[in-house]
Design a protein around this motif. Structure first.
Motif, mmCIF file in Angstrom:
data_model
loop_
_atom_site.group_PDB
_atom_site.id
_atom_site.type_symbol
_atom_site.label_atom_id
_atom_site.label_comp_id
_atom_site.label_asym_id
_atom_site.label_seq_id
_atom_site.Cartn_x
_atom_site.Cartn_y
_atom_site.Cartn_z
ATOM 1 N N TRP A 57 3.194 18.027 -11.805
ATOM 2 C CA TRP A 57 3.695 18.512 -13.079
ATOM 3 C C TRP A 57 3.818 17.340 -14.054
ATOM 4 O O TRP A 57 3.899 16.183 -13.628
ATOM 5 N N GLU B 191 8.304 20.063 -22.854
ATOM 6 C CA GLU B 191 6.872 20.067 -22.568
ATOM 7 C C GLU B 191 6.539 20.002 -21.066
ATOM 8 O O GLU B 191 5.609 19.331 -20.658
ATOM 9 N N ARG B 192 7.291 20.748 -20.280
ATOM 10 C CA ARG B 192 6.999 20.802 -18.838
ATOM 11 C C ARG B 192 5.723 21.605 -18.627
ATOM 12 O O ARG B 192 5.570 22.703 -19.151
ATOM 13 N N LYS B 193 4.797 21.034 -17.831
ATOM 14 C CA LYS B 193 3.515 21.695 -17.597
ATOM 15 C C LYS B 193 3.070 21.461 -16.151
ATOM 16 O O LYS B 193 3.071 20.339 -15.669
ATOM 17 N N GLN B 194 2.659 22.533 -15.486
ATOM 18 C CA GLN B 194 2.111 22.429 -14.132
ATOM 19 C C GLN B 194 0.637 22.052 -14.245
ATOM 20 O O GLN B 194 -0.137 22.715 -14.922
ATOM 21 N N LEU B 195 0.227 20.972 -13.543
ATOM 22 C CA LEU B 195 -1.142 20.469 -13.636
ATOM 23 C C LEU B 195 -2.022 20.877 -12.463
ATOM 24 O O LEU B 195 -3.236 20.948 -12.604
ATOM 25 N N ASP C 261 -4.711 16.051 -18.373
ATOM 26 C CA ASP C 261 -4.262 17.430 -18.572
ATOM 27 C C ASP C 261 -4.419 18.298 -17.322
ATOM 28 O O ASP C 261 -4.198 19.501 -17.356
#
Length: 178
Positions: free
Chosen positions: A113, A121-125, A162
């Motif tokens: 993440w 802006e938490r995002k699972q990658l 990303d």
């Protein structure tokens, strides 16, 4: 990957705490002397460490491991102040541009993440059935190196900042990025 074992009183087999895969939970198993097979006794998402039987092999005692890994931000000017807790995380690293990359099992297995240090802006990658851990960001902020067991063995992988273009790096020997 066996941690502990306990022999049954009637010598019909033994009980073990073990994991079938690297980085997976440790379950309690019954290993039969006569059938040459192992049967999982626990199937929950928790890990079990020790295992012991009473003298009559009628009761089992085991310790259940419940880690409480948290991504905490401390301020260098006052490190004794209470940290800011962002998310549950196993490992974390700052990228050169200040963004944080971490591994967490929030989705059921370990995934990579990203998050800003203020918690936005938490995002699972990554998002698959494998476990991905130990993210390390390149000095140019273009690549993230991480450990994954997508092939059944832990290897070093690379992906774009990303999460796109995932590619296995190590082929013969596995490992973790440093």
């Amino acid at each position: 990957d066996i941690i502990r074992l306990a022999w049954l009183r009637d010598a019909d087999g033994l009980l073990i705490t073990a994991s079938k895969s690297p980085n997976k939970n440790f379950r309690m198993w019954f290993v039969s002397n006569t059938k040459n097979e192992a049967t999982a006794l626990t199937k929950d998402s928790e890990s079990y460490f020790s295992i012991s039987l009473d003298n009559e092999s009628k009761m089992i005692v085991s310790t259940q491991v419940k880690p409480n890994f948290q991504l905490e931000i401390f301020q260098t000017e006052n490190p004794s102040a209470a940290p800011q807790v962002l998310v549950n995380a196993m490992s974390a690293n700052f990228a050169p541009n200040g963004k944080l990359f971490y591994s967490s099992a929030m989705s059921g297995n370990d995934e990579i993440w990203s998050i800003q240090p203020d918690g936005t802006e938490r995002k699972q990658l990554t998002n698959n059935s494998a476990d991905e851990t130990s993210p390390v960001v390149s000095s140019d902020n273009n690549s993230i190196f991480f450990a994954s067991n997508q092939t059944g063995q832990v290897h070093v992988w690379r992906m774009n900042f990303d999460g796109t273009n995932q590619m296995q790096i190590t082929q013969k020997e596995g490992g973790f990025p440093l």
